[in-house]
Write a protein that holds these residues in place. Sequence first.
Motif, PDB file in Angstrom:
ATOM      1  N   CYS A  40     -84.455 -30.137 -15.391  1.00  0.00           N
ATOM      2  CA  CYS A  40     -84.114 -30.161 -16.816  1.00  0.00           C
ATOM      3  C   CYS A  40     -82.605 -30.224 -17.050  1.00  0.00           C
ATOM      4  O   CYS A  40     -82.136 -30.997 -17.881  1.00  0.00           O
ATOM      5  N   ASP A  41     -81.857 -29.419 -16.303  1.00  0.00           N
ATOM      6  CA  ASP A  41     -80.407 -29.405 -16.504  1.00  0.00           C
ATOM      7  C   ASP A  41     -79.742 -30.685 -16.020  1.00  0.00           C
ATOM      8  O   ASP A  41     -78.617 -30.986 -16.403  1.00  0.00           O
ATOM      9  N   ALA A  46     -89.693 -29.750 -14.110  1.00  0.00           N
ATOM     10  CA  ALA A  46     -88.963 -28.728 -14.865  1.00  0.00           C
ATOM     11  C   ALA A  46     -87.699 -28.274 -14.137  1.00  0.00           C
ATOM     12  O   ALA A  46     -86.739 -27.849 -14.771  1.00  0.00           O
ATOM     13  N   TRP A  52     -88.775 -32.578 -22.761  1.00  0.00           N
ATOM     14  CA  TRP A  52     -89.791 -32.574 -21.715  1.00  0.00           C
ATOM     15  C   TRP A  52     -89.271 -33.384 -20.531  1.00  0.00           C
ATOM     16  O   TRP A  52     -88.692 -34.450 -20.702  1.00  0.00           O
ATOM     17  N   CYS A  82     -88.774 -28.262 -21.174  1.00  0.00           N
ATOM     18  CA  CYS A  82     -87.536 -27.655 -20.675  1.00  0.00           C
ATOM     19  C   CYS A  82     -87.085 -26.581 -21.665  1.00  0.00           C
ATOM     20  O   CYS A  82     -87.196 -26.761 -22.873  1.00  0.00           O
ATOM     21  N   ASP A  83     -86.575 -25.481 -21.138  1.00  0.00           N
ATOM     22  CA  ASP A  83     -86.034 -24.432 -22.004  1.00  0.00           C
ATOM     23  C   ASP A  83     -84.825 -24.986 -22.736  1.00  0.00           C
ATOM     24  O   ASP A  83     -84.037 -25.736 -22.172  1.00  0.00           O
TER      25      ASP A  83
END
Length: 137
Positions: A41-42, A38, A34, A135-136
């Motif tokens: 995230c990377d 977003a 999380w 996050c994916d």
Amino acid sequence: MIERFAVAAAIAASSLLFAAGAASASPERIQGAWAIDAATCDQVFVKRNGRLTFNRQNGDSWSGFIVSGKHIRGARMTCDMISSKQKGDVLTFLLGCEDSIAFDTMSVSVRFKDDGKLLRFDPEFPEVETAYRRCDQ
């Protein structure tokens, strides 16, 4: 201090696994990484040896957390759920957290929003909240 709250929110989120009756409290919805934004995230997380971990290049270590069962990892702190209680859509957790120097217990409240956000807030100051997005992986 901010990292403590980010990690505490994460632990609180993982604790939802044990809070019966909350429609949004499913393991699929809570587990994972999380981040506050977003889109970052990377920058916050990287995958090493097939496992999500924090990006050491990112100096903004409080901007995310990783939930795995009842354990929450921040870049500099980890927490475990001690107990939980639910009142309406608010889940409040007592957490045991530690960093490289100290151990502390704290209370954290969270709720899920329909848009997939996890909100962490203090019930005494509900107007101040921090939103996290998954996050994916």
